[in-house]
Design an enzyme around this catalytic site. Structure first.
Site, PDB file in Angstrom:
ATOM      1  N   THR A   1       9.360 153.203  65.101  1.00 24.68           N
ATOM      2  CA  THR A   1      10.633 152.557  65.418  1.00 24.68           C
ATOM      3  C   THR A   1      11.781 153.184  64.642  1.00 24.68           C
ATOM      4  OG1 THR A   1      10.359 150.946  63.636  1.00 24.68           O
ATOM      5  CG2 THR A   1       9.495 150.339  65.787  1.00 24.68           C
ATOM      6  N   GLY A   2      12.959 153.196  65.250  1.00 22.10           N
ATOM      7  CA  GLY A   2      14.219 153.491  64.595  1.00 22.10           C
ATOM      8  C   GLY A   2      14.202 154.595  63.568  1.00 22.10           C
TER       9      GLY A   2
ATOM     10  N   THR B   1      12.359 155.003  60.999  1.00 25.22           N
ATOM     11  CA  THR B   1      11.025 155.518  60.657  1.00 25.22           C
ATOM     12  C   THR B   1      10.636 156.636  61.609  1.00 25.22           C
ATOM     13  OG1 THR B   1      10.401 153.305  59.904  1.00 25.22           O
ATOM     14  CG2 THR B   1       8.630 154.902  60.209  1.00 25.22           C
TER      15      THR B   1
ATOM     16  N   LYS C   1      12.792 144.707  68.673  1.00 23.54           N
ATOM     17  CA  LYS C   1      12.280 146.071  68.843  1.00 23.54           C
ATOM     18  C   LYS C   1      10.820 146.058  69.263  1.00 23.54           C
ATOM     19  CE  LYS C   1      13.740 147.147  64.667  1.00 23.54           C
ATOM     20  NZ  LYS C   1      14.106 147.814  63.401  1.00 23.54           N
TER      21      LYS C   1
ATOM     22  N   LYS D   1      -5.002 139.686  61.303  1.00 24.96           N
ATOM     23  CA  LYS D   1      -5.911 138.822  62.055  1.00 24.96           C
ATOM     24  C   LYS D   1      -7.002 139.641  62.732  1.00 24.96           C
ATOM     25  CE  LYS D   1      -6.151 135.536  65.887  1.00 24.96           C
ATOM     26  NZ  LYS D   1      -5.402 134.626  66.787  1.00 24.96           N
TER      27      LYS D   1
ATOM     28  N   ARG E   1      -1.289 142.018  26.768  1.00 26.21           N
ATOM     29  CA  ARG E   1      -2.515 142.424  26.065  1.00 26.21           C
ATOM     30  C   ARG E   1      -3.602 141.366  26.203  1.00 26.21           C
ATOM     31  NH1 ARG E   1      -1.516 143.739  20.061  1.00 26.21           N
ATOM     32  NH2 ARG E   1      -3.747 144.204  20.180  1.00 26.21           N
TER      33      ARG E   1
ATOM     34  N   HIS F   1       5.217 128.495  17.204  1.00 26.17           N
ATOM     35  CA  HIS F   1       4.242 127.743  18.002  1.00 26.17           C
ATOM     36  C   HIS F   1       4.927 126.714  18.902  1.00 26.17           C
ATOM     37  CE1 HIS F   1       1.075 129.783  15.938  1.00 26.17           C
ATOM     38  NE2 HIS F   1       1.460 129.315  14.772  1.00 26.17           N
TER      39      HIS F   1
ATOM     40  N   ARG G   1       4.191 107.663  15.629  1.00 25.63           N
ATOM     41  CA  ARG G   1       5.546 107.952  15.189  1.00 25.63           C
ATOM     42  C   ARG G   1       5.721 107.818  13.681  1.00 25.63           C
ATOM     43  NH1 ARG G   1       9.354 109.456  18.197  1.00 25.63           N
ATOM     44  NH2 ARG G   1       8.002 108.996  19.961  1.00 25.63           N
TER      45      ARG G   1
ATOM     46  N   PHE H   1      11.466 105.340  21.215  1.00 27.65           N
ATOM     47  CA  PHE H   1      11.660 104.157  20.365  1.00 27.65           C
ATOM     48  C   PHE H   1      10.619 104.076  19.247  1.00 27.65           C
ATOM     49  CE2 PHE H   1       9.189 102.316  24.046  1.00 27.65           C
ATOM     50  CZ  PHE H   1       8.014 102.023  23.358  1.00 27.65           C
TER      51      PHE H   1
ATOM     52  N   ASP I   1       7.737 100.111  10.764  1.00 29.09           N
ATOM     53  CA  ASP I   1       7.285 100.952   9.643  1.00 29.09           C
ATOM     54  C   ASP I   1       7.852 102.364   9.689  1.00 29.09           C
ATOM     55  OD1 ASP I   1       5.799 101.631  11.868  1.00 29.09           O
ATOM     56  OD2 ASP I   1       3.832 101.416  10.900  1.00 29.09           O
TER      57      ASP I   1
END
Length: 557
Positions: A38-39, A41, A70, A141, A251, A312, A475, A506, A511
């Protein structure tokens, strides 16, 4: 050669990328292969001496609509799809006076490249290939009969098999077909991503128009909200069809026995994954993870100048400064021991002064938008292993993915953009209103807590972290850790006294807050929302400590 090999007598060639096509042309000439093309190519193959049959000579119909049509013709697709191992299909093709193809060489219009170039929507749409994917899928396919080549890197392979008359075995054709389906799937996924972002659902389609026998659905059922149904179908489509392109191997992964590679977003050339490396050893998996976390962290403070030191995937220091060198010194001072072998990120140009301060510190990665020329020269000359990254654009990803076994979790990126992230919305529940300097420190601490792994508690002073408790399973342990780090990592100085504290969620009990208050913290900002908020607030009130509730949480798991 096996009995499943099929000699390549007739080939269909239509490629956008013609790199290396000369070798394939020489093979066609040597083997006397009939070539339909085509074209541009066809023009290029003819220039190389190949006797080419133009596709319009096969279809009997001219290329039309500016090249949009095309190859969409039975004379092409029947030749691709006829299973020549099936006598009935072979006979039918013969009766239709259509020749079969043994090889299809096709690659596609550069859709992603066109998007990245900043082209107009009209130009982008023209680069949505229709005939190319159709030919590729048809050939894939029909791998029982046809070999399909989609990668210019395999032109040479195809050329050798054409020239020696060997063709491809069934197993080889199957593998090539699988690769071809992968190519079209990624291509369509990229188009789907672009169209989803640019062609969003209009309000006119949000009206409930479904009817049953001409009557509206039951009102009660229509008003019931399905909690499992996504409200934002642009962010959470029915089928998540994102794609990433292979960039390069690493690596190893988090550990030496794990394999790893980097993939990049097909439509993005400015994100952290596309960082320009200006010096140092190749990036590792852990380098990418830590540096990305640091890079995100510093932009939470923009337009203020900020520097983060991460290790980290957690900050061991964050600070704002009048200069980038000052911000770095303040961030490093939070935890100089943990900064050893860490990652440094800045949200502004690295200066010579900052580079001189970084020079004696063992650092794995430094990332910034830019570097002063003398600063870059110093870092490259004196820290040959330091990975120096330049990133063109601040973090701009909107969606976050996390794989789980058998699926993937998707969420919007957590940013400092919720209503409770603004100081004017905070609710004062204990103590006096913070003065301007204390409020600035509280705001800094609240922004900084976003990038600390939960459970997270952070102490700050002078818009810099002085103690960070991260990743604990309760916490109160995070509170103890933040205080301990504040007071053991600075040559015996009591940095918790007079500091402010932020908690990413929260306090379930009083404590945790009491631990911070006992350590000398003068003000606390936290989301609130615990069933024991009253106890926590009373503990602060009893000691005369300023406490604000934000109503917003920033878990980071």
């Amino acid at each position: 050669m096996t009995d499943t090999n099929r000699c390549i007598r007739r080939a269909l060639v239509s490629v956008y990328d013609k790199t290396g096509i000369e070798e394939l042309a020489n093979a066609f000439i040597k083997a006397g292969t009939e070539v339909v093309s085509t074209g541009s190519t066809a023009k290029r193959l003819a220039e190389l001496g190949v006797k080419v049959t133009a596709v319009e000579q096969v279809t009997g119909f001219p290329e039309s609509l500016g090249g949009r049509v095309k190859t969409l013709d039975p004379h092409i697709h029947a030749g691709i799809l006829a299973d020549m191992t099936n006598p009935a299909q072979a006979e039918e093709l013969k009766n239709l006076d259509i020749k079969p193809f043994d090889l299809v060489v096709v690659n596609l219009y550069p859709f992603a490249d066109t998007v990245r170039s900043g082209a107009s929507s009209a130009d982008i749409i023209e680069k949505i290939d229709i005939g190319g994917p159709s030919m590729i899928r048809g050939a894939a396919k029909n791998s029982a009969s046809v070999a399909v080549i989609t990668d210019p890197a395999e032109y040479g392979l195809a050329a050798r098999r054409v020239a020696n008359g060997e063709g491809f075995s069934l197993k080889e054709r199957r593998w090539l077909a699988a690769k071809a389906f992968e190519t079209t799937a990624a291509y369509d996924a990229t188009i789907a991503e672009w169209t989803r972002n640019h062609w969003q659902k209009p309000q006119t389609l949000n009206v409930n128009e479904s009817t049953v026998s001409g009557e509206a659905e039951n009102t009660q059922n229509a008003q019931l909200e399905d909690a499992t149904k996504p409200k934002d179908t642009a962010m959470f489509p029915a089928h998540l069809t994102r794609t990433w392109d292979y960039a390069h191997g690493l690596r190893y992964g988090e550990n030496p026995h794990q394999q790893a590679s980097l993939y990049v977003d097909a439509l993005d050339q400015t994100g952290f994954a596309h960082a320009q490396q200006l010096g140092g050893k190749p990036m590792s998996y852990n380098n990418y993870v830590d540096a990305d976390a640091a890079w995100r962290a510093v932009w939470d403070f923009a337009p203020e100048i900020a520097v983060a030191v991460c290790k980290h995937n957690n900050p061991c220091g964050l600070a704002i400064g009048k200069t980038v060198a000052e911000a770095h010194l303040k961030a490093h001072a939070c935890d100089p021991m943990s900064a050893y072998g860490g990652v440094i990120a800045a949200n502004t140009t690295v200066t010579m002064e900052m580079a001189q301060n970084v020079r004696p510190i063992f650092t794995e990665v430094i990332v910034a938008p830019d570097y002063e020329p003398d600063a870059l020269a110093l870092l490259k000359a004196h820290k040959k292993n330091l990975r120096i990254l330049k990133v063109a654009q601040r973090p701009h990803t909107d969606i976050q993915f996390r794989q789980i076994d058998g699926g993937i979790l998707v969420q919007s990126i957590d940013r400092i953009d919720a209503p409770g992230d603004h100081t004017e919305t905070w609710k004062l529940v204990s103590g006096e209103q913070a003065d301007a300097k204390t409020l600035k420190d509280l705001e800094f601490a609240w922004r900084a807590i976003r990038c600390v792994k939960s459970n997270a508690v952070l102490l700050a002073h002078d818009e810099a972290t002085v103690g960070i408790g991260m990743g604990q399973v309760n916490r109160v342990d995070s509170c103890h850790l933040a205080v301990e780090r504040a007071n053991t990592l600075a040559d015996g100085a009591n940095r918790s006294k007079g500091s402010v504290a932020a908690s990413d969620a929260f306090f379930p009990f009083a404590d945790g807050a009491e631990t911070l208050i006992d350590a000398g913290v003068k003000a606390i900002v936290q989301p609130g929302g615990s069933i024991r908020d009253k106890e926590v607030i009373e503990a602060a009130q009893k000691r005369g400590i300023t406490m604000y509730l934000t109503g917003t949480r920033h878990f980071f798991h």
